[in-house]
Motif scaffolding. Structure first.
Motif, PDB file in Angstrom:
ATOM      1  N   GLU A 174      -7.252  -1.832 -11.020  1.00 40.16           N
ATOM      2  CA  GLU A 174      -7.135  -3.145 -11.246  1.00 40.16           C
ATOM      3  C   GLU A 174      -6.921  -3.597 -12.797  1.00 40.16           C
ATOM      4  O   GLU A 174      -7.666  -2.740 -13.601  1.00 40.16           O
ATOM      5  N   SER A 209      -3.935  -7.209  -9.875  1.00 38.89           N
ATOM      6  CA  SER A 209      -2.866  -6.292  -9.764  1.00 38.89           C
ATOM      7  C   SER A 209      -3.366  -4.854  -9.806  1.00 38.89           C
ATOM      8  O   SER A 209      -3.301  -3.984 -10.578  1.00 38.89           O
ATOM      9  N   THR A 213      -3.033  -1.011  -8.479  1.00 37.75           N
ATOM     10  CA  THR A 213      -1.946  -0.011  -8.487  1.00 37.75           C
ATOM     11  C   THR A 213      -2.056   0.661  -7.360  1.00 37.75           C
ATOM     12  O   THR A 213      -0.915   1.684  -7.140  1.00 37.75           O
ATOM     13  N   THR A 241      -0.517 -10.478  -8.618  1.00 38.36           N
ATOM     14  CA  THR A 241       0.235  -9.421  -8.356  1.00 38.36           C
ATOM     15  C   THR A 241       1.466  -9.472  -9.195  1.00 38.36           C
ATOM     16  O   THR A 241       1.660 -10.313  -9.979  1.00 38.36           O
ATOM     17  N   SER A 266       4.682  -3.879 -10.125  1.00 39.32           N
ATOM     18  CA  SER A 266       4.016  -2.779  -9.795  1.00 39.32           C
ATOM     19  C   SER A 266       2.913  -2.620  -8.825  1.00 39.32           C
ATOM     20  O   SER A 266       2.670  -1.625  -8.263  1.00 39.32           O
ATOM     21  N   SER A 267       2.503  -3.896  -8.422  1.00 39.70           N
ATOM     22  CA  SER A 267       1.326  -3.957  -7.308  1.00 39.70           C
ATOM     23  C   SER A 267       1.941  -4.592  -6.129  1.00 39.70           C
ATOM     24  O   SER A 267       1.174  -5.020  -5.159  1.00 39.70           O
ATOM     25  N   SER A 286       0.991  -2.346  -2.966  1.00 44.68           N
ATOM     26  CA  SER A 286      -0.392  -2.267  -2.598  1.00 44.68           C
ATOM     27  C   SER A 286      -1.166  -3.638  -1.988  1.00 44.68           C
ATOM     28  O   SER A 286      -2.155  -3.292  -1.348  1.00 44.68           O
TER      29      SER A 286
END
Length: 440
Positions: A156, A201, A203, A228, A231-232, A235
Motif C-alpha cells: 500500500e 492501492s 499491489t 484503487t 495497478s490495484s 487485488s
C-alpha cells in the motif's frame, strides 16, 4: 484691556489644540467602533464570539499575499473584527514573490491563502468569510483525536513514506489537523476507536481471512476510504464486489488536459462536485492521474452518490496509451463524463456509516498532492469520513435593500436646495459674521 482681550483670544486656540491632542492620545490608546448597518454586516455573530472566548492561548494567522495589496487591507479589516475579542490573535503577512521559499515550504498554491496555527494544529483557508474562518477555528479547537488506521503489508501507499507514490505529505497534513495515524498490520482487527480505515492501492491481493475481517468491520458500521487504480484493480476486486462496485476496464483518459498544457492524457480533470456533505462548498479543480472509472447500482442498503465525475471528452481506454488515442465503443470504451469517486452511506443504529471509493490513489501521492485542489479535497473527504467535519452554524446576513427611493417632488427640493439654497445660506452666514465684526 487690550492685554486681557489678547489673552482671551489666545486661550481659545490653546484649549482647542490641547483638546485635539487629548483626543489623538485617546484614539491611539483606546478604540471604539460602532456598527450602524441595519443587519450588522460588520459585526461578528454571537456564535463566533463565543468560539473565540473558548480558545485558550495565542492564535497565529499567516496570509500569503503581495505587500500593500488591496487584499492585504481587506484581510486586516476582517481580522480586526476577531482581534477585538481575542487580542492574542497575531496576523502575519508573507509576500510569496519576495519570499517564495516560505510559500513553497507551506505548499501555497493560491495568492491570498490563509494558514491558521493553534496549539500545534493547522488549518488552511482560501475563502475569506466569517463562516469559513470561524469553522476553521472550530476545527482547530477540537481536542478529540480521530484515529485513522492504514492497512499495511500488501504494497500500500505509506502515510509516512517519502517515495513519489507514497502519501507522506498527505499524512503530515492529517497529523497537523490532529488526526492520529496508526499502521494496521495484515490480518489485524482495526482498534475499537478507529474513526476511519484507509486501504490505499495495495499491489498484492488480500487473503480471504483479511477480507473477512474487513467485511466484519463494515458490518459493524466502520468507515472506509478505499483508493484503487489500474495497478490495484485485481487485488481489490473482491472488496469492490463486497460493496457492489464495478471497475470499468482500461485506464481513464481525458482529452481536456491539453488545454492546461498537460501532455499526459491519463490525467483526468474534475471541476464540478455534487451537493453532498463531503464536498459542500468545494469548487477547486482536481487532477487524477491514471484512474479507474467506477460504476455502482443502488444495492443492498447502501445509498450511493457519485462524488467525482470527469469532463466530457474522456473515456476508459482499453488499449495501449501512446501517440494519438481515440475511443473505440466496440471495445467497451464508454464516453464521459465518467465516475471515478463514489460515496456510500447507510444507517447503523443512530449513526451514519460512510464509505468513499476513489478510482485513483495518485492524486494524494507526494508527486501530485500539491496540484490544484487535491490536498483540500483529500482533507475534506477524510474529515467527512472520520466525522470530524463539525461546523458551526452562522446564519447568513440578509442582504437588505439599500436603494433610496425618492419621489419627483423630493428630488426637486434636494436639487434646488443644493443649487440655490446652500449658496444663499453660506452667503447669509458670511454676511452675518461680517456685520458682527464691523459692530465690534
Amino acid at each position: 484691556m487690550n492685554i486681557g482681550k489678547q489673552i482671551h483670544q489666545l486661550i481659545f486656540p490653546l484649549l482647542s489644540l490641547a483638546l485635539l491632542l487629548l483626543l489623538a492620545w485617546f484614539s491611539n490608546r483606546y478604540q471604539w467602533q460602532w456598527d450602524w448597518t441595519r443587519n450588522g454586516s460588520h459585526t461578528l455573530s454571537e456564535t463566533s464570539i463565543a468560539l473565540l472566548q473558548r480558545l485558550k492561548g495565542p492564535l497565529q494567522v499567516t496570509i500569503f499575499t503581495p505587500r500593500a495589496s488591496t487584499l492585504q487591507q481587506q484581510v486586516e479589516r476582517f481580522i480586526e473584527r476577531y482581534q477585538r475579542f481575542k487580542p492574542d490573535l497575531q496576523l502575519t503577512f508573507v509576500d510569496p514573490i519576495r519570499n517564495p521559499d516560505a510559500s513553497r515550504r507551506q505548499g501555497i498554491s493560491l495568492s491570498g491563502e490563509l494558514v491558521l496555527h493553534y496549539q500545534g494544529r493547522e488549518e488552511r483557508l482560501q475563502r475569506l468569510s466569517e463562516l469559513h474562518f470561524s469553522n476553521a477555528l472550530q476545527r482547530l479547537s477540537q481536542q478529540q483525536h480521530h484515529w485513522i488506521a492504514a492497512l499495511t503489508g500488501h504494497g500500500e501507499r505509506d502515510l509516512h513514506g517519502k517515495a513519489n507514490h507514497d502519501l507522506g505529505a498527505f499524512g503530515q497534513s492529517l497529523q497537523q489537523k490532529g488526526y492520529q495515524l496508526v499502521a494496521l498490520p495484515p490480518a489485524t482487527v482495526p482498534p475499537d476507536n478507529t474513526a476511519l480505515l484507509l486501504i490505499a492501492s495495495p499491489t498484492t491481493a488480500l487473503l480471504e481471512g483479511e477480507l473477512a475481517l474487513i467485511e466484519t468491520y463494515l458490518q459493524q458500521g466502520g468507515n472506509l476510504l478505499l483508493l484503487t487504480d489500474p495497478s490495484s484493480r485485481e487485488s481489490l476486486q473482491p472488496l469492490l464486489q463486497q460493496l457492489d462496485i464495478e471497475a470499468l476496464p482500461g485506464t481513464l483518459v481525458d482529452a481536456n488536459v491539453r488545454r492546461l498544457g498537460i501532455d499526459n492524457p491519463t490525467v483526468a480533470l474534475v471541476s464540478e462536485y455534487p451537493e453532498f456533505p463531503a464536498t459542500a462548498g468545494f469548487d477547486l479543480l482536481t487532477l487524477f492521474p491514471e484512474s479507474l472509472a467506477l460504476q455502482a447500482d443502488q444495492a443492498r442498503d447502501w445509498q450511493v452518490t457519485g462524488l467525482l465525475r470527469t469532463l466530457p471528452q474522456s473515456w476508459n481506454e482499453t488499449g495501449p496509451i501512446h501517440g494519438e488515442v481515440e475511443r473505440n465503443p466496440e471495445l467497451g470504451e464508454q464516453a464521459g463524463p465518467l465516475t471515478i469517486g463514489l460515496a456510500l452511506t447507510r444507517q447503523r443504529g443512530e449513526r451514519e456509516q460512510r464509505v468513499v471509493v476513489i478510482g485513483d490513489g495518485d492524486f494524494l501521492s507526494n508527486s501530485y498532492l500539491a496540484n490544484a485542489g487535491n490536498l483540500d479535497l483529500g482533507l475534506a473527504l477524510v474529515g467527512w469520513l472520520a466525522g470530524a467535519e463539525q461546523l458551526i452554524g452562522i446564519p447568513p446576513r440578509p442582504i437588505l435593500d439599500r436603494e433610496l427611493q425618492l419621489s419627483p417632488l423630493t428630488k426637486g427640493i434636494i436639487g434646488l436646495g443644493a443649487l440655490f439654497g446652500l449658496p444663499l445660506l453660506l452667503f447669509g452666514i458670511g454676511g452675518l459674521l461680517g456685520w458682527r465684526r464691523n459692530r465690534a
